[in-house]
Motif scaffolding. Structure first.
Motif, short mmCIF file in Angstrom:
data_model
loop_
_atom_site.label_atom_id
_atom_site.label_comp_id
_atom_site.label_asym_id
_atom_site.label_seq_id
_atom_site.Cartn_x
_atom_site.Cartn_y
_atom_site.Cartn_z
N PRO A 46 22.63 5.74 -13.98
CA PRO A 46 21.62 5.46 -12.94
C PRO A 46 22.19 5.53 -11.54
CG PRO A 46 22.30 3.43 -14.01
CD PRO A 46 22.95 4.54 -14.78
N ARG A 47 23.49 5.75 -11.41
CA ARG A 47 24.11 5.90 -10.08
C ARG A 47 24.25 7.36 -9.68
NH1 ARG A 47 28.99 4.82 -9.54
NH2 ARG A 47 29.68 4.75 -11.70
N ARG A 48 23.84 8.28 -10.57
CA ARG A 48 24.03 9.71 -10.32
C ARG A 48 22.69 10.40 -10.11
NH1 ARG A 48 26.85 11.96 -14.99
NH2 ARG A 48 28.66 10.93 -14.06
N LEU A 49 22.56 11.08 -8.99
CA LEU A 49 21.39 11.90 -8.70
C LEU A 49 21.72 13.35 -9.01
CD1 LEU A 49 18.58 12.52 -7.45
CD2 LEU A 49 19.72 12.62 -5.22
N CYS A 50 20.88 13.97 -9.82
CA CYS A 50 21.07 15.37 -10.16
C CYS A 50 19.90 16.18 -9.63
CB CYS A 50 21.18 15.53 -11.68
SG CYS A 50 21.28 17.25 -12.25
N LEU A 51 20.20 17.22 -8.89
CA LEU A 51 19.19 18.20 -8.49
C LEU A 51 19.20 19.29 -9.54
CD1 LEU A 51 19.81 18.35 -4.65
CD2 LEU A 51 18.18 16.94 -5.91
N PHE A 52 18.08 19.42 -10.24
CA PHE A 52 18.02 20.21 -11.47
C PHE A 52 17.04 21.36 -11.32
CE2 PHE A 52 16.46 21.05 -15.79
CZ PHE A 52 17.66 21.13 -16.50
N ASP A 53 17.40 22.55 -11.85
CA ASP A 53 16.56 23.74 -11.79
C ASP A 53 15.94 23.99 -13.16
OD1 ASP A 53 15.40 26.24 -11.50
OD2 ASP A 53 17.05 27.08 -10.36
N THR A 54 14.61 23.90 -13.24
CA THR A 54 13.94 24.09 -14.53
C THR A 54 13.93 25.55 -14.97
OG1 THR A 54 11.77 24.26 -13.44
CG2 THR A 54 12.48 22.08 -14.19
N LYS A 55 14.18 26.49 -14.06
CA LYS A 55 14.22 27.90 -14.45
C LYS A 55 15.51 28.23 -15.19
CE LYS A 55 11.20 29.96 -10.93
NZ LYS A 55 11.12 30.92 -9.79
N THR A 56 16.60 27.68 -14.72
CA THR A 56 17.89 27.97 -15.35
C THR A 56 18.31 26.88 -16.33
OG1 THR A 56 19.09 26.88 -13.55
CG2 THR A 56 18.61 29.24 -13.29
N ASN A 57 17.56 25.76 -16.34
CA ASN A 57 17.93 24.60 -17.16
C ASN A 57 19.35 24.13 -16.86
OD1 ASN A 57 15.52 24.23 -18.64
ND2 ASN A 57 16.04 25.97 -19.94
N ALA A 58 19.69 24.13 -15.58
CA ALA A 58 21.05 23.76 -15.18
C ALA A 58 21.01 22.94 -13.90
CB ALA A 58 21.89 25.02 -14.97
N PRO A 59 21.97 22.03 -13.73
CA PRO A 59 22.05 21.27 -12.48
C PRO A 59 22.51 22.15 -11.33
CG PRO A 59 23.89 20.71 -13.91
CD PRO A 59 22.98 21.60 -14.71
N LEU A 60 21.95 21.92 -10.16
CA LEU A 60 22.36 22.63 -8.95
C LEU A 60 23.40 21.83 -8.16
CD1 LEU A 60 18.84 23.79 -7.73
CD2 LEU A 60 20.57 25.18 -8.89
N ARG A 61 23.24 20.51 -8.19
CA ARG A 61 24.14 19.65 -7.42
C ARG A 61 24.01 18.23 -7.96
NH1 ARG A 61 25.79 19.65 -1.84
NH2 ARG A 61 27.27 17.94 -1.59
N GLU A 62 25.11 17.50 -7.98
CA GLU A 62 25.08 16.10 -8.39
C GLU A 62 25.70 15.24 -7.30
OE1 GLU A 62 26.92 15.72 -12.19
OE2 GLU A 62 25.12 16.42 -13.27
N MET A 63 25.14 14.05 -7.13
CA MET A 63 25.61 13.11 -6.11
C MET A 63 25.71 11.73 -6.76
SD MET A 63 22.91 14.43 -3.21
CE MET A 63 23.50 13.39 -1.89
N THR A 64 26.85 11.08 -6.60
CA THR A 64 27.07 9.78 -7.22
C THR A 64 27.16 8.70 -6.14
OG1 THR A 64 28.25 10.81 -9.06
CG2 THR A 64 28.56 8.45 -8.75
N PHE A 65 26.51 7.55 -6.42
CA PHE A 65 26.46 6.45 -5.46
C PHE A 65 27.14 5.22 -6.06
CE2 PHE A 65 23.12 9.40 -4.51
CZ PHE A 65 23.07 9.45 -3.13
#
Length: 371
Positions: free
Chosen positions: A74-93
């Protein structure tokens, strides 16, 4: 709207910025639906998520895990692409993420005592807002670039709200809306109005953001109730309608369109002559339309006004009727869509148009049962 209780099969439900799509998450994964057809557009079963936010109808999602698996912190934000089914970027707080909001220019991440503002394209951090403890992750966001505001609680003891200009990166105003702490906040999509409800849940107030002045006070009911959601109609000009759901199980619709003639009629009545405007507005039922028992009492629910059509009266400048499309998601797993019709005498009628179970099917072509 996130829900951190495990008592419901749905952990989170939210519509995108123009109400053209919605997403739900469960302990197993998340699903994206088209509310116009009920079609299941996308499904990913990889574990539980407490936050899934769409960027309009694009393939970009902002997702936060429920923490039941090490990879879904719950501390990790993932920007996710549904076309490629892959994360674009992750950010941890450092602490759990409680809410995420975004548009094409800004990304907002809400933690317990800090809120971060990022550039959506470069993900460069633009500002950090120190907040009062915000355990529920309460926030509201107006995605319009011309009136792009963020609203956050400004007190833990009373219903004060901080309104922050996300594009100009500065505080706009602070509004003292209620005596009790806030339970729900909503901004209209164009940033014109802000609606608030306190933990008492009896009065809903609407303020004009530009002037930080109160425009309306609506009485939801006499007895306290937990307000689960507030939502304005997606008007490009002045919002017409505000919707609310609460633990009573009812859906409440408040009309913001009554004119000065109606105000003058109220003030000429006996009560109107002796009560202040704010109390007078709260007691006037003419602009309040209720669908009772839409949901079992106590079941968490989330509603939006997806569309409003007005029919003008050819003999005057006033409208003859109003037709609103109201969508409702219940956290026990159902989608309902109603049509609310209001005539110029403020008489209203509700019609259930569609209803389906969000959890029991996997058919991508037909998800709705037409009634």
């Amino acid at each position: 709207m996130a829900n951190h209780s495990s008592s419901y099969p749905i952990l989170h439900a939210s519509f995108n910025q123009n109400n053209s799509g919605f997403v739900i998450s469960t302990p197993d994964g998340f699903k994206i639906f088209d509310p116009n057809t009920g079609r299941l557009c996308y499904e990913r079963a990889v574990g539980g998520f407490i936050i899934v936010e769409m960027l309009y109808s694009s393939s970009l999602l902002a997702i936060v895990g429920a923490g039941e698996q090490p990879s879904l912190s719950p501390r990790r934000l993932c920007l996710f692409d549904t076309k490629t089914n892959a994360p674009l970027r992750e950010m941890t707080f450092l602490t759990s993420i409680l809410a995420v909001r975004l548009n094409r220019k800004r990304l907002v991440v809400v933690l317990k005592e800090k809120t971060y503002i990022y550039d959506s394209n470069s993900l460069a951090i633009l500002d950090t807002i120190d907040t009062v403890p915000n355990l529920k992750g309460l926030c509201a966001f107006s995605p319009s670039l011309d009136g792009c505001f963020l609203a956050l609680p400004a007190s833990t003891t009373k219903g004060s709200v901080l309104v922050y200009n996300v594009m100009e990166l500065q505080s706009h105003c602070e509004i003292d809306a209620h005596l009790s702490p806030l339970a729900a906040i909503a901004l209209s999509s164009n940033g014109t109005y802000i609606a608030t409800a306190s933990e008492q849940g009896t009065i809903i107030r609407v303020h004009l953001v530009s002037e930080a002045t109160k425009s309306y006070s609506f009485r939801r009911g006499t007895y306290p109730s937990n307000i689960f959601s507030l939502s304005f109609a997606p008007s490009l000009q002045l919002p017409d309608i505000l919707a609310a759901t609460s633990s009573s199980g009812s859906v409440h619709i408040f009309s913001l369109g009554f004119d000065t003639n109606q105000r003058s009629k109220k003030s000429s009545s006996f009560l109107g002559s002796i009560l202040p405007d704010s109390v007078n507005d709260a007691l006037d039922p003419a602009n309040h339309h209720v669908l009772h028992n839409a949901v079992s009492a106590g079941v968490r629910s989330y509603t939006v006004v997806r569309k409003v059509d007005k029919v003008a009266d050819s003999s005057s400048s006033e409208f003859a009727s109003c037709r609103a499309v109201i969508s409702l998601i219940t956290y026990n797993g159902y989608f309902q869509e109603y049509t609310l019709s209001i005539n110029n005498q403020n008489e209203s009628s509700w019609s259930l148009e569609r209803e389906f179970n969000l959890l029991s099917f996997h058919d991508r072509n037909l998800a709705a049962r037409h009634l």
